[in-house]
Design a protein around this motif. Structure first.
Motif, PDB file in Angstrom:
ATOM      1  N   THR A 157      46.858  36.522  30.037  1.00  0.00           N
ATOM      2  CA  THR A 157      47.756  35.744  30.775  1.00  0.00           C
ATOM      3  C   THR A 157      47.601  35.577  32.268  1.00  0.00           C
ATOM      4  O   THR A 157      47.076  36.412  32.959  1.00  0.00           O
ATOM      5  CB  THR A 157      49.177  35.948  30.724  1.00  0.00           C
ATOM      6  N   TYR A 158      47.720  34.314  32.824  1.00  0.00           N
ATOM      7  CA  TYR A 158      47.827  34.367  34.391  1.00  0.00           C
ATOM      8  C   TYR A 158      49.021  33.623  34.562  1.00  0.00           C
ATOM      9  O   TYR A 158      49.503  32.466  34.364  1.00  0.00           O
ATOM     10  CB  TYR A 158      46.668  33.085  34.773  1.00  0.00           C
ATOM     11  N   ILE A 206      46.635  39.839  42.438  1.00  0.00           N
ATOM     12  CA  ILE A 206      47.118  39.623  41.115  1.00  0.00           C
ATOM     13  C   ILE A 206      47.353  41.089  40.728  1.00  0.00           C
ATOM     14  O   ILE A 206      47.034  42.036  41.274  1.00  0.00           O
ATOM     15  CB  ILE A 206      46.156  39.092  40.238  1.00  0.00           C
ATOM     16  N   PHE A 207      48.592  41.177  39.652  1.00  0.00           N
ATOM     17  CA  PHE A 207      48.725  42.330  39.399  1.00  0.00           C
ATOM     18  C   PHE A 207      49.333  42.649  37.827  1.00  0.00           C
ATOM     19  O   PHE A 207      49.939  41.426  37.253  1.00  0.00           O
ATOM     20  CB  PHE A 207      49.897  42.949  40.117  1.00  0.00           C
ATOM     21  N   SER A 208      49.342  43.557  37.125  1.00  0.00           N
ATOM     22  CA  SER A 208      49.719  43.593  35.782  1.00  0.00           C
ATOM     23  C   SER A 208      51.371  43.509  35.779  1.00  0.00           C
ATOM     24  O   SER A 208      52.215  43.742  36.836  1.00  0.00           O
ATOM     25  CB  SER A 208      49.667  45.282  35.563  1.00  0.00           C
ATOM     26  N   HIS A 209      51.682  42.570  35.016  1.00  0.00           N
ATOM     27  CA  HIS A 209      53.029  41.965  34.793  1.00  0.00           C
ATOM     28  C   HIS A 209      54.194  43.294  35.108  1.00  0.00           C
ATOM     29  O   HIS A 209      54.039  44.277  34.461  1.00  0.00           O
ATOM     30  CB  HIS A 209      53.359  41.408  33.485  1.00  0.00           C
ATOM     31  N   ASN A 210      55.196  42.704  35.716  1.00  0.00           N
ATOM     32  CA  ASN A 210      55.998  43.568  36.358  1.00  0.00           C
ATOM     33  C   ASN A 210      57.116  44.413  35.080  1.00  0.00           C
ATOM     34  O   ASN A 210      57.895  45.205  35.345  1.00  0.00           O
ATOM     35  CB  ASN A 210      56.893  43.179  37.425  1.00  0.00           C
ATOM     36  N   ALA A 211      56.894  43.867  33.974  1.00  0.00           N
ATOM     37  CA  ALA A 211      57.773  44.325  32.971  1.00  0.00           C
ATOM     38  C   ALA A 211      57.615  45.858  32.818  1.00  0.00           C
ATOM     39  O   ALA A 211      56.446  46.151  32.735  1.00  0.00           O
ATOM     40  CB  ALA A 211      57.648  43.507  31.570  1.00  0.00           C
ATOM     41  N   ASN A 219      53.176  46.637  27.974  1.00  0.00           N
ATOM     42  CA  ASN A 219      54.418  46.082  28.697  1.00  0.00           C
ATOM     43  C   ASN A 219      55.285  45.374  27.763  1.00  0.00           C
ATOM     44  O   ASN A 219      54.797  44.794  26.778  1.00  0.00           O
ATOM     45  CB  ASN A 219      54.289  45.710  30.113  1.00  0.00           C
ATOM     46  N   THR A 243      47.297  40.963  27.396  1.00  0.00           N
ATOM     47  CA  THR A 243      47.264  41.453  28.619  1.00  0.00           C
ATOM     48  C   THR A 243      48.001  40.487  29.573  1.00  0.00           C
ATOM     49  O   THR A 243      47.338  39.539  29.878  1.00  0.00           O
ATOM     50  CB  THR A 243      45.874  41.962  29.075  1.00  0.00           C
ATOM     51  N   ILE A 245      49.163  39.450  33.070  1.00  0.00           N
ATOM     52  CA  ILE A 245      49.159  39.413  34.563  1.00  0.00           C
ATOM     53  C   ILE A 245      49.779  38.344  35.314  1.00  0.00           C
ATOM     54  O   ILE A 245      49.781  37.169  35.058  1.00  0.00           O
ATOM     55  CB  ILE A 245      47.436  39.364  35.052  1.00  0.00           C
TER      56      ILE A 245
END
Lengths: 352, 352
Positions: A157-158, A206-211, A219, A243, A245
């Motif tokens: 995802t974006y 960009i970064f890995s989702h904050n969940a 996550n 994944t 993001i």
């Protein structure tokens, strides 16, 4: 407004672009706005009227309510949802609280109206909105799944700032300004979980989702896609990996989706044309943007503030034999189809 | 400087952070800067010296050159590369011109030094740098491939502006400023191919990679990943699919990579630990950033201006049986490891 829940007696909570049926004047207050006590008393305008926000916890808050749209997070839904149901309301819940409850339908009206089952106005019940990323993905994947059965799906995802709320959108804007002005980026919202000294800079990053990340390494956002897809397709065997993001985009999500099908399509079948022309072009709520010659495909900006999910980059997956795979790229407004619009559409179904 | 090629006689073209061995004073001009006639005559500083840019097309431009680093696009490499080779230079080419030529080694020094084969200083030859997205992906995937053989790889990229050059980086910056100031975004660089009226807004947006789209629906950037991986691993059967997306990030690429392995790992093997601890932790040029508790994983900003590729989100793929799959997230500086550093490392190998 934190901890807000809106209760509707008539279908007036439609965006201006979706004309609402005119309610009868016999109901002077078709819309009721509910929130926690901190917001109670505030006045908010909707269409041509002003409404006073009422306390969600007040006795009788849900009296006479037919449809209650909850959009205030899992804990509020868990606490007040059953109270609304007990008063006969149908709760359309946008949180994750009840999504995996086997008694609760998980509904995307365009692709699974039948999932509503026996839910009727006047008979208290909960209906869940899937997660935003799940909705946007399944708007495109479900018609294809019905045609050729998806065995496995690999999603990247974006995701836009809006999925983390207004504060995240504001942080992205302010931080970007700071970086452009040569100042250090000030991070308030996206501090990494469990480590207060560590901060994630969002501007031009960009970064890995904050969940929160679970023991299996996925996550929570990713596991929602895995589990909700299984429930939504009523197929416990469908394999999903995701994944998730976060990208510096304001309000629409994008997803790169790789689909592996059960049906080996024979060579005579022009699978790609079939997908585009017959399946996806006929899918309600889906717009195809797939102009290879001019390199024009869906973008989050283009679908922002739009109802439809856009699909493009539709192509046979070179890495799977027998025309069994497809790569697609999907964009959808996270606030509209990923959340509010889907809830309103469920309310509309109830009113039909 | 357009159409620039740098010719090196001594290993002095190292970034300041990588101390170059001191050349002997017997060579007063170890570095020669070559470019098209428009740039010839310009003076450029490198380390403690100034150099005058010379005309690439001048007779004798490559005379006495041991290593020629080409970084000026396919047409320049095709035109002048063979001339440099004829003079005995080893051309390290950063364009796509010769990558798929069976006679030309495709080299990532940390993971495929043996691919250099018989290339020696003083014996004219061409060595190709893989595409930036390919390098960054294969830095992490190759050690895993060597351990358990990758059968199939599904990649979605998050590519920075730098891959499209300095003009694209400047456009992202200026456009973002315009949008934050409430002005319409001015698009010059990212006009979609073949349709001059259509423009892609980059500020707070993502879009399908601007490379031309081929008849099979993949764009050229994606097909580079497919073909170069096959050549690099010397495995024509490895299955790769890629979706390449441009994100509003300045200079480092990220990639979500799903790997499917041939070896079914037995239950006793803690595959995840094995990957992390033994394979990737031991891989040269790879840094692991994978802190689940604090949600800290690689970001493009964190690897910008760094040599190493960072790998995180390492987890067993839930969608594949027998522990045969892995999801990883990789970030690498597109200008360093994705291009310049890799070329300099190839030059260093030649000098050893």
């Amino acid at each position: 407004m934190q901890a807000a829940a809106a209760a509707v007696r008539h279908p007036r909570l439609f965006p201006p672009s979706r004309p609402a049926p005119r309610g009868t004047s016999a109901h002077p207050a078709p819309l009721r706005l509910l929130a926690c006590h901190r917001s109670a008393g505030k006045r908010l305008a909707f269409e041509d009227r002003e409404y006073t926000v009422q306390d969600l916890a007040a006795p009788g808050a849900f009296d006479g309510v037919d449809i209650a749209l909850f959009s205030a997070g899992g804990s509020v839904s868990r606490k007040y949802g059953p109270a609304a149901v007990a008063r006969g309301a149908v709760v359309v819940d946008n949180s994750s609280a009840f999504r995996m409850d086997p008694e609760v339908p998980l509904v995307i009206p365009e692709v699974s109206p039948e999932a509503m089952g026996n839910v009727r106005l006047g008979q208290g019940a909960i209906v869940a909105n899937p997660n935003c990323s799940t909705i946007i993905c399944l708007m495109a994947a479900t018609p294809l799944h019905r045609h050729a059965k998806v065995l496995r799906m690999v999603v990247s995802t974006y995701q836009a700032a809006s999925g983390a709320g207004a504060a995240a959108m504001e942080e992205l804007k302010l931080q970007t300004q700071e970086v452009l002005e040569g100042e250090g980026a000030n991070t308030q919202y996206f501090q990494t979980a469990g480590c207060s000294g560590l901060q994630i800079e969002y501007a031009f990053n960009i970064f890995s989702h904050n969940a929160p990340v679970l023991e299996n390494g996925y996550n929570e956002e990713e596991m929602k896609m895995v589990k909700e897809t299984r429930k939504f397709w009523n197929d416990k065997d469908v394999k999903v990996t995701a994944t998730c993001i976060r990208v510096p985009v304001m309000r629409a999500h994008a997803e790169s989706v790789n689909l592996q099908f059960e049906k080996p399509l024979d060579e005579k079948t022009n699978w790609l044309c079939l997908c585009c022309s017959i399946i996806l072009r006929g899918a309600p709520g889906v717009t195809i943007i797939d102009d290879r010659a001019s390199n024009r495909f869906p973008t989050p900006l283009e679908v922002s503030d739009k109802d439809d999910v856009a699909v493009g980059r539709i192509r046979l997956d070179l890495s799977l034999d027998d025309n069994r795979g497809l790569d697609i790229f999907v964009c959808g407004d996270q606030i509209r189809k990923g959340a509010a619009l889907n809830a309103v559409q469920i309310a509309e179904m109830l009113l039909k």
